[in-house]
Design a protein around this motif. Structure first.
Motif, PDB file in Angstrom:
ATOM      1  N   ALA A 130       1.170  -0.929   0.098  1.00  6.45           N
ATOM      2  CA  ALA A 130      -0.237   0.093   0.014  1.00  6.45           C
ATOM      3  C   ALA A 130       0.592   1.590  -0.068  1.00  6.45           C
ATOM      4  O   ALA A 130       1.362   1.799   1.035  1.00  6.45           O
ATOM      5  CB  ALA A 130      -0.594   0.030   1.365  1.00  6.45           C
ATOM      6  N   ALA A 181       1.328   9.694  -9.249  1.00 11.41           N
ATOM      7  CA  ALA A 181       2.543   9.406  -9.383  1.00 11.41           C
ATOM      8  C   ALA A 181       4.417   9.444  -9.145  1.00 11.41           C
ATOM      9  O   ALA A 181       4.836   8.834  -9.006  1.00 11.41           O
ATOM     10  CB  ALA A 181       2.442   9.480 -11.192  1.00 11.41           C
ATOM     11  N   CYS A 216      -6.198   2.753  -4.353  1.00 10.05           N
ATOM     12  CA  CYS A 216      -5.818   1.410  -5.462  1.00 10.05           C
ATOM     13  C   CYS A 216      -5.073   0.622  -4.401  1.00 10.05           C
ATOM     14  O   CYS A 216      -4.256   0.671  -5.487  1.00 10.05           O
ATOM     15  CB  CYS A 216      -5.536   1.972  -6.608  1.00 10.05           C
ATOM     16  N   VAL A 217      -5.852  -0.384  -3.744  1.00 10.61           N
ATOM     17  CA  VAL A 217      -4.611  -0.909  -2.936  1.00 10.61           C
ATOM     18  C   VAL A 217      -5.214  -2.554  -3.867  1.00 10.61           C
ATOM     19  O   VAL A 217      -6.223  -2.964  -3.112  1.00 10.61           O
ATOM     20  CB  VAL A 217      -4.423  -1.048  -2.135  1.00 10.61           C
ATOM     21  N   TYR A 224      -3.920  -1.227 -18.399  1.00  6.26           N
ATOM     22  CA  TYR A 224      -3.066  -0.342 -17.108  1.00  6.26           C
ATOM     23  C   TYR A 224      -2.418  -0.031 -16.611  1.00  6.26           C
ATOM     24  O   TYR A 224      -1.544   0.645 -16.725  1.00  6.26           O
ATOM     25  CB  TYR A 224      -4.548  -1.484 -15.946  1.00  6.26           C
ATOM     26  N   MET A 234       0.097   2.854 -17.621  1.00  3.41           N
ATOM     27  CA  MET A 234      -0.478   3.722 -16.059  1.00  3.41           C
ATOM     28  C   MET A 234       0.499   3.509 -14.953  1.00  3.41           C
ATOM     29  O   MET A 234       0.649   3.983 -14.404  1.00  3.41           O
ATOM     30  CB  MET A 234      -2.082   3.875 -16.069  1.00  3.41           C
ATOM     31  N   LEU A 275       6.601   8.324 -17.455  1.00  7.13           N
ATOM     32  CA  LEU A 275       7.862   8.091 -15.679  1.00  7.13           C
ATOM     33  C   LEU A 275       8.768   7.416 -16.408  1.00  7.13           C
ATOM     34  O   LEU A 275      10.076   7.548 -15.970  1.00  7.13           O
ATOM     35  CB  LEU A 275       6.460   8.029 -14.099  1.00  7.13           C
TER      36      LEU A 275
HETATM   37  C1  LIG Z   1      -5.271  -2.100 -11.090  1.00  7.42           C
HETATM   38  C2  LIG Z   1      -4.591  -0.703 -10.709  1.00  7.42           C
HETATM   39  C3  LIG Z   1      -3.947  -1.643  -9.452  1.00  7.42           C
HETATM   40  C4  LIG Z   1      -3.624  -0.937  -8.253  1.00  7.42           C
HETATM   41  N1  LIG Z   1      -2.601  -1.378  -7.523  1.00  7.42           N
HETATM   42  C5  LIG Z   1      -1.987  -0.932  -6.325  1.00  7.42           C
HETATM   43  C6  LIG Z   1      -1.102  -1.651  -5.150  1.00  7.42           C
HETATM   44  O1  LIG Z   1      -1.504  -3.018  -5.420  1.00  7.42           O
HETATM   45  N2  LIG Z   1      -0.569  -0.771  -5.066  1.00  7.42           N
HETATM   46  C7  LIG Z   1      -0.464   0.439  -5.058  1.00  7.42           C
HETATM   47  O2  LIG Z   1       0.608   1.282  -3.409  1.00  7.42           O
HETATM   48  N3  LIG Z   1      -0.474   1.464  -5.960  1.00  7.42           N
HETATM   49  C8  LIG Z   1      -1.069   0.587  -6.788  1.00  7.42           C
HETATM   50  N4  LIG Z   1      -2.167   1.510  -7.518  1.00  7.42           N
HETATM   51  C9  LIG Z   1      -2.059   2.360  -7.651  1.00  7.42           C
HETATM   52  C10 LIG Z   1      -1.309   3.638  -9.003  1.00  7.42           C
HETATM   53  O3  LIG Z   1       0.435   2.554  -8.296  1.00  7.42           O
HETATM   54  C11 LIG Z   1      -1.506   4.752  -9.378  1.00  7.42           C
HETATM   55  O4  LIG Z   1      -1.835   4.181 -10.231  1.00  7.42           O
HETATM   56  C12 LIG Z   1      -0.170   5.327  -9.336  1.00  7.42           C
HETATM   57  O5  LIG Z   1       0.878   4.904  -8.976  1.00  7.42           O
HETATM   58  C13 LIG Z   1      -0.280   6.576 -10.212  1.00  7.42           C
HETATM   59  O6  LIG Z   1      -0.520   7.535  -9.810  1.00  7.42           O
HETATM   60  P1  LIG Z   1      -2.555   7.742 -10.640  1.00  7.42           P
HETATM   61  O7  LIG Z   1      -2.879   6.618 -11.111  1.00  7.42           O
HETATM   62  O8  LIG Z   1      -2.880   8.686  -9.216  1.00  7.42           O
HETATM   63  O9  LIG Z   1      -1.190   9.078 -11.773  1.00  7.42           O
HETATM   64  P2  LIG Z   1      -1.330  10.914 -11.409  1.00  7.42           P
HETATM   65  O10 LIG Z   1       0.083  10.879 -10.893  1.00  7.42           O
HETATM   66  O11 LIG Z   1      -2.377  11.419 -11.535  1.00  7.42           O
HETATM   67  O12 LIG Z   1      -0.744  10.970 -13.214  1.00  7.42           O
HETATM   68  C14 LIG Z   1      -1.830  10.697 -14.439  1.00  7.42           C
HETATM   69  C15 LIG Z   1      -1.537  10.778 -15.622  1.00  7.42           C
HETATM   70  O13 LIG Z   1      -0.473  11.958 -16.154  1.00  7.42           O
HETATM   71  C16 LIG Z   1       1.432  11.194 -15.692  1.00  7.42           C
HETATM   72  N5  LIG Z   1       2.669  12.095 -15.335  1.00  7.42           N
HETATM   73  C17 LIG Z   1       2.138  12.185 -13.777  1.00  7.42           C
HETATM   74  N6  LIG Z   1       3.243  12.585 -13.820  1.00  7.42           N
HETATM   75  C18 LIG Z   1       4.277  13.374 -14.955  1.00  7.42           C
HETATM   76  C19 LIG Z   1       6.026  13.794 -15.445  1.00  7.42           C
HETATM   77  N7  LIG Z   1       6.101  14.841 -14.673  1.00  7.42           N
HETATM   78  N8  LIG Z   1       5.900  13.944 -17.090  1.00  7.42           N
HETATM   79  C20 LIG Z   1       4.995  12.787 -17.347  1.00  7.42           C
HETATM   80  N9  LIG Z   1       3.601  12.480 -17.502  1.00  7.42           N
HETATM   81  C21 LIG Z   1       3.178  12.397 -16.057  1.00  7.42           C
HETATM   82  C22 LIG Z   1       1.599  10.311 -15.346  1.00  7.42           C
HETATM   83  O14 LIG Z   1       2.188   9.079 -15.869  1.00  7.42           O
HETATM   84  C23 LIG Z   1      -0.362   8.841 -15.605  1.00  7.42           C
HETATM   85  O15 LIG Z   1      -0.144   8.958 -16.863  1.00  7.42           O
HETATM   86  C24 LIG Z   1      -2.715   0.836  -8.642  1.00  7.42           C
HETATM   87  C25 LIG Z   1      -3.644   1.118  -9.564  1.00  7.42           C
HETATM   88  C26 LIG Z   1      -4.751   0.294 -10.349  1.00  7.42           C
HETATM   89  C27 LIG Z   1      -5.107   1.316 -10.800  1.00  7.42           C
END
Ligand SMILES: Cc1cc2nc3c(=O)[nH]c(=O)nc-3n(C[C@H](O)[C@H](O)[C@H](O)COP(=O)(O)OP(=O)(O)OC[C@H]3O[C@@H](n4cnc5c(N)ncnc54)[C@H](O)[C@@H]3O)c2cc1C
Length: 378
Positions: free
Chosen positions: A113, A121, A146-147, A351, A354, A361
């Motif tokens: 988590a 991100a 999203c864990v 997924y 992303m 990233l």
């Molecule tokens: C199915 C699924 C399973 C998951 N499982 C886990 C889990 O088990 N544990 C856990 O901790 N998390 C988990 N996650 C969370 C996942 O790791 C996050 O979605 C991830 O950290 C990215 O955050 P965000 O989606 O909020 O993207 P955001 O930060 O909102 O980014 C949105 C977009 O902007 C882009 N972006 C951001 N900054 C930049 C930059 N500097 N340059 C260019 N592009 C950029 C990103 O690449 C992305 O395409 C899961 C998510 C999903 C959907």
């Protein structure tokens, strides 16, 4: 009972129909999980001295390639639990190591988590905080987003800020292993999503959870270095899964292209069908070579100074797999769009473009760490 060719035997029991079925029913693949556990296949990377199999990373990757070409994205569970067990083996206290038998046999599920809604991100901006409490314990409060497995995990590896970052943004993070023993202080909310339907996803809030020092994984305040090493292995292991998924879709398309007759001849006789499938084959093969080279670097200890490799492999593999699955869908026409294996792979792979690392990233990391371009991340 289970010999060297365990995977052949295993994948005859768990094949694409099983993957399609659990995805369709939106179920956790309980039988698949139990069968891996009975074979102790969640301890493949754990050292022999701690009861694991201690296989090489290259061999692990080969297992993933083979498994994922039969059961697709279900392989995620095999990858994640093996890497979690390895974390306990490499960084666990005596207490955490004592959980290894139940983790390696799948009796307990472990999940990470880390992500938070507001930090996205930028994982180093998490706000979950752990503060010192009585008797050397810590008190943790915060929210995770999203864990995977969330509510069903027996152990959650929760990343929290234990001190302010100081000169480096990556300093001040600690990982705590939380059990479900304080249920009134943990709240879960299930999240709906577009694919990966066999994988439940939760947001979680922690309200003043008390946790002892023995439940810290790795060095307090220095978790980022431990996580970065695990993420490198995770990027490579997932890349193997993407290649397997791509091959699974490609082989379905090839079968169809050879047999399906339209306009009086097999559709596979048209270059419009041949070229995307040939390209998919070449790209998946190139990804595999890039991956196997990197896996050997892991075994040889050379990955530390080549941290761009996992990012590059991931970037290439997720794109090669996405294109192969897309080309397969196009070849299958309406029958591909109807509910079935390829349609599920198509939604699942989306997924991974992303997360856990996004394509952007992965490129940012290569730009900053390999090409020496200016950056802000760590
Ligand atoms: C199915 C699924 C399973 C998951 N499982 C886990 C889990 O088990 N544990 C856990 O901790 N998390 C988990 N996650 C969370 C996942 O790791 C996050 O979605 C991830 O950290 C990215 O955050 P965000 O989606 O909020 O993207 P955001 O930060 O909102 O980014 C949105 C977009 O902007 C882009 N972006 C951001 N900054 C930049 C930059 N500097 N340059 C260019 N592009 C950029 C990103 O690449 C992305 O395409 C899961 C998510 C999903 C959907």
């Amino acid at each position: 009972m289970y010999g060297k060719d365990w995977l052949g035997e295993f994948t005859s029991e768990f094949d694409e129909d099983y993957y399609t079925d659990v995805s369709e029913k939106e179920e956790f693949p309980e039988k698949f999980w139990q069968s891996l556990g009975e074979r102790s296949k969640f301890g493949l990377l754990v050292s022999k001295k701690n009861g694991g199999s201690g296989i090489s990373f290259t061999e692990f990757v080969k297992n993933i390639l083979d498994m994922s070409s039969k059961v697709g994205t279900l392989t995620y569970y095999f990858v994640a639990q093996n890497l979690s067990a390895k974390l306990f083996d490499d960084y666990g206290t005596q207490k955490l190591k004592s959980f290894l038998p139940e983790v390696m046999t799948g009796k307990s599920k472990v999940n990470l988590a880390l992500a938070e809604e507001q930090s996205g991100a930028d994982a180093l901006s998490i706000r979950t905080r752990a503060t010192p409490a009585e008797n050397g314990d810590y008190e943790i409060s915060g929210e995770k987003y999203c864990v995977t497995n969330g509510k069903n995990a027996d152990y959650l590896m929760v990343a929290a800020r234990t001190s302010d970052s100081g000169e480096k943004k990556s300093h001040g993070l600690t990982v705590f292993v939380i059990t479900r023993k304080q249920p009134d202080r943990i709240k879960f909310k299930e999240l709906k999503k577009m694919g990966l339907n066999f994988l439940p996803l939760y947001s979680i809030s922690f309200d003043r959870i008390i946790i002892d020092r023995e439940s810290i994984l790795g060095e307090p305040d220095r978790a980022w270095s431990m996580l970065s090493k695990t993420f490198a292995a995770d990027r490579l292991a997932l890349s193997a899964m993407f290649i397997g998924m791509g091959n699974m879709a490609l082989s379905r398309a090839l079968d169809y292209a050879r047999k399906r007759v339209v306009f009086g001849r097999e559709i596979g006789a048209n270059q419009g069908i041949q070229f995307p499938l040939s390209k998919a084959y070449v790209e998946l093969s190139a990804s595999r070579a890039y991956l196997e080279h990197s896996a050997r670097m892991v075994d040889g200890g050379g990955i530390e100074s080549n941290r761009d490799l996992p990012m590059g492999v991931y970037y290439h593999a997720v794109r090669a797999s996405s294109s192969a699955i897309d080309a397969s869908l196009q070849t299958l026409g309406a029958s591909g769009y109807l509910s079935g294996m390829v349609e599920k792979l198509f939604r699942d792979i989306r997924y991974y473009r992303m997360g856990p690392i996004s394509e952007q990233l992965a490129l940012v990391s290569i730009a900053e760490k390999t090409l020496g371009l200016p950056g802000v991340r760590e």
